[in-house]
Motif scaffolding. Structure first.
Motif, short mmCIF file in Angstrom:
data_model
loop_
_atom_site.label_atom_id
_atom_site.label_comp_id
_atom_site.label_asym_id
_atom_site.label_seq_id
_atom_site.Cartn_x
_atom_site.Cartn_y
_atom_site.Cartn_z
N THR A 232 27.35 -2.98 -6.47
CA THR A 232 28.04 -4.32 -6.33
C THR A 232 27.37 -5.57 -5.53
N ARG A 233 27.70 -6.82 -6.49
CA ARG A 233 27.14 -7.94 -5.99
C ARG A 233 28.33 -9.12 -6.10
N LYS A 234 27.97 -10.20 -5.28
CA LYS A 234 28.96 -11.29 -5.47
C LYS A 234 28.03 -12.33 -6.37
N VAL A 235 28.78 -13.42 -6.72
CA VAL A 235 28.14 -14.54 -7.01
C VAL A 235 27.17 -15.21 -6.22
N GLY A 236 26.12 -15.43 -6.48
CA GLY A 236 24.99 -15.85 -5.87
C GLY A 236 23.93 -14.76 -5.13
N ILE B 11 17.20 -10.33 -10.54
CA ILE B 11 18.65 -10.50 -11.59
C ILE B 11 19.64 -11.06 -10.43
N CYS B 12 20.02 -12.24 -10.76
CA CYS B 12 20.95 -12.94 -9.85
C CYS B 12 22.28 -13.10 -10.67
N ILE C 127 24.62 -13.80 -15.80
CA ILE C 127 23.34 -13.25 -14.94
C ILE C 127 22.11 -14.21 -15.27
N GLY C 128 21.40 -14.32 -14.10
CA GLY C 128 20.18 -14.71 -14.14
C GLY C 128 18.99 -13.92 -14.16
N ILE C 129 18.07 -13.99 -14.93
CA ILE C 129 16.78 -12.92 -14.77
C ILE C 129 15.48 -13.71 -14.63
N VAL D 6 7.18 -9.56 -19.79
CA VAL D 6 8.28 -8.50 -19.77
C VAL D 6 9.40 -8.80 -20.74
N PRO D 7 9.50 -8.07 -21.90
CA PRO D 7 10.46 -8.57 -22.88
C PRO D 7 11.89 -8.16 -22.34
N ILE D 8 12.83 -9.14 -22.65
CA ILE D 8 14.04 -9.00 -22.15
C ILE D 8 14.91 -9.49 -23.21
#
Length: 69
Positions: free
Chosen positions: A5-9, A20-21, A32-34, A40-42
């Motif tokens: 579980t993550r919050k914004v930021g 991963i943000c 999300i931002g990676i 590294v292929p995404i």
């Protein structure tokens, strides 16, 4: 599968150089931002499935039949 579980930021770090943000949340979407090395292929899963369903080439390492179908 690890579920977090993550919050914004907030971020998740994978290994030494992948981060991963969580950028934003809406009713039905998570943005999300990676950050990862260029080598590294995404790919989004649906694009990856489409690429490999059209290609007669063997599945890349790490892509299981369950992921490909």
């Amino acid at each position: 599968m690890l579920i977090l579980t993550r919050k914004v930021g907030e971020s998740i770090v994978i290994g030494k150089d992948i981060r991963i943000c969580i950028r934003s949340l809406t009713d039905k979407r998570v943005r999300i931002g990676i950050e990862a090395p260029r080598e590294v292929p995404i790919h989004r899963e649906e694009i990856r499935k489409l690429q490999f369903s059209k290609s007669p080439v063997a599945q890349p390492e790490g892509l299981t039949n369950e992921m490909a179908n």
